[in-house]
Design a protein around this motif. Structure first.
Motif, PDB file in Angstrom:
ATOM      1  N   VAL A   1      23.449 -16.538 104.741  1.00 37.25           N
ATOM      2  CA  VAL A   1      23.497 -17.666 105.564  1.00 37.25           C
ATOM      3  C   VAL A   1      22.192 -18.386 106.028  1.00 37.25           C
ATOM      4  O   VAL A   1      22.440 -19.609 105.947  1.00 37.25           O
ATOM      5  CB  VAL A   1      24.282 -17.306 107.026  1.00 37.25           C
ATOM      6  N   ILE A   2      21.422 -17.670 106.224  1.00 39.68           N
ATOM      7  CA  ILE A   2      19.960 -18.228 106.542  1.00 39.68           C
ATOM      8  C   ILE A   2      19.413 -18.843 105.248  1.00 39.68           C
ATOM      9  O   ILE A   2      18.968 -20.047 105.488  1.00 39.68           O
ATOM     10  CB  ILE A   2      18.817 -17.154 107.027  1.00 39.68           C
ATOM     11  N   GLU A   3      19.561 -18.377 104.201  1.00 40.41           N
ATOM     12  CA  GLU A   3      19.209 -18.964 102.935  1.00 40.41           C
ATOM     13  C   GLU A   3      20.077 -20.372 102.638  1.00 40.41           C
ATOM     14  O   GLU A   3      19.537 -21.365 102.142  1.00 40.41           O
ATOM     15  CB  GLU A   3      19.567 -17.858 101.447  1.00 40.41           C
ATOM     16  N   THR A   4      21.094 -20.141 103.057  1.00 44.60           N
ATOM     17  CA  THR A   4      22.228 -21.576 102.876  1.00 44.60           C
ATOM     18  C   THR A   4      21.620 -22.524 103.735  1.00 44.60           C
ATOM     19  O   THR A   4      21.555 -23.692 103.433  1.00 44.60           O
ATOM     20  CB  THR A   4      23.671 -21.250 103.215  1.00 44.60           C
ATOM     21  N   LEU A   5      21.382 -22.315 104.959  1.00 44.03           N
ATOM     22  CA  LEU A   5      20.784 -23.150 105.785  1.00 44.03           C
ATOM     23  C   LEU A   5      19.354 -23.798 105.317  1.00 44.03           C
ATOM     24  O   LEU A   5      19.092 -25.086 105.368  1.00 44.03           O
ATOM     25  CB  LEU A   5      20.441 -22.741 107.300  1.00 44.03           C
ATOM     26  N   ALA A   6      18.278 -22.796 104.735  1.00 43.23           N
ATOM     27  CA  ALA A   6      17.132 -23.159 104.391  1.00 43.23           C
ATOM     28  C   ALA A   6      17.532 -24.228 103.222  1.00 43.23           C
ATOM     29  O   ALA A   6      16.718 -25.222 103.044  1.00 43.23           O
ATOM     30  CB  ALA A   6      16.510 -21.908 104.026  1.00 43.23           C
ATOM     31  N   MET A   7      18.316 -23.902 102.163  1.00 36.33           N
ATOM     32  CA  MET A   7      18.472 -24.785 100.992  1.00 36.33           C
ATOM     33  C   MET A   7      19.125 -26.169 101.503  1.00 36.33           C
ATOM     34  O   MET A   7      18.572 -27.138 100.834  1.00 36.33           O
ATOM     35  CB  MET A   7      19.473 -23.980 100.023  1.00 36.33           C
ATOM     36  N   ALA A   8      19.795 -26.210 102.303  1.00 32.74           N
ATOM     37  CA  ALA A   8      20.536 -27.357 103.065  1.00 32.74           C
ATOM     38  C   ALA A   8      19.347 -28.393 103.410  1.00 32.74           C
ATOM     39  O   ALA A   8      19.205 -29.319 103.066  1.00 32.74           O
ATOM     40  CB  ALA A   8      21.510 -27.000 104.134  1.00 32.74           C
ATOM     41  N   VAL A   9      18.409 -27.855 104.099  1.00 33.31           N
ATOM     42  CA  VAL A   9      17.013 -28.479 104.441  1.00 33.31           C
ATOM     43  C   VAL A   9      16.092 -28.837 103.511  1.00 33.31           C
ATOM     44  O   VAL A   9      16.014 -30.037 103.407  1.00 33.31           O
ATOM     45  CB  VAL A   9      16.319 -27.880 105.788  1.00 33.31           C
TER      46      VAL A   9
END
Length: 192
Positions: free
Chosen positions: A57-65
């Motif tokens: 989930v953290i990786e998903t948020l980082a990639m979105a940014v």
């Protein structure tokens, strides 16, 4: 070519069975335990799977940014990242809803949707509680560890056939697997 198509079909079926396990988990149901005594094995892997899902989930948020300026790439990565989170949760759910099952005439050893081995009770020569954390591959042996640990060892009088995820057939005479209530399972098998 045929082997590649069969492998792709087996992988697609594997994914669908994982998603079905997630649906059963959300409905608080189990798979294939009717009339038998269920023995869970997934409790020990729960924290690790929750941690892995959190990291995804953290990786998903980082990639979105990081990809906010490239909408097409962002959409593709978002799909893959969300699917990865669903996949990780489904792996744990499939382990919870598919416990080992001791029936009237067989023991069903399972691990998520990867392993489903039925062993007739009359083929069990000996059963013992044995905690092992190292497993080396050997001909005629099947190890089904959870968190790199097995807690029950079965020796068989005659081999049983194990079919792997991609359809390879192996004959096994010794099976090691993990069960949360290993002592209860060993006693139940010894009485039987």
């Amino acid at each position: 070519m045929r082997a590649a198509v069969r492998a792709a079909f087996r992988l697609a079926r594997h994914e669908l069975r994982l998603l079905a396990g997630l649906a059963l988990w959300l409905a608080r149901r189990t798979h294939g335990t009717g009339g038998g005594q269920a023995f869970g094995y997934a409790r020990g892997q729960g924290p690790v799977m929750a941690g892995l899902a959190f990291v995804c989930v953290i990786e998903t948020l980082a990639m979105a940014v990081l990809l906010r300026n490239w909408p097409a790439v962002h959409a593709a990565m978002l799909f893959l990242d969300v699917y990865t989170v669903v996949f990780v949760v489904s792996l744990h759910a499939a382990s919870v809803v598919r416990p080992h099952v001791l029936g009237a005439d067989h023991l069903r050893i399972r691990h998520a949707v990867h392993v489903d081995l039925r062993i007739p009770l009359d083929r069990i020569a000996s059963v013992r509680r044995e905690t092992r954390t190292t497993h080396e591959r050997a001909e005629g042996e099947l190890d089904v560890p959870v968190g790199s640990q097995t807690s029950v060892t079965l020796e068989l009088t005659a081999p049983v056939e194990h079919v792997t995820l991609l359809g390879r057939r192996r004959r096994v005479r010794l099976v090691r697997f993990h069960a949360e209530d290993a002592g209860v399972l060993v006693r139940a098998l010894t009485r039987g």
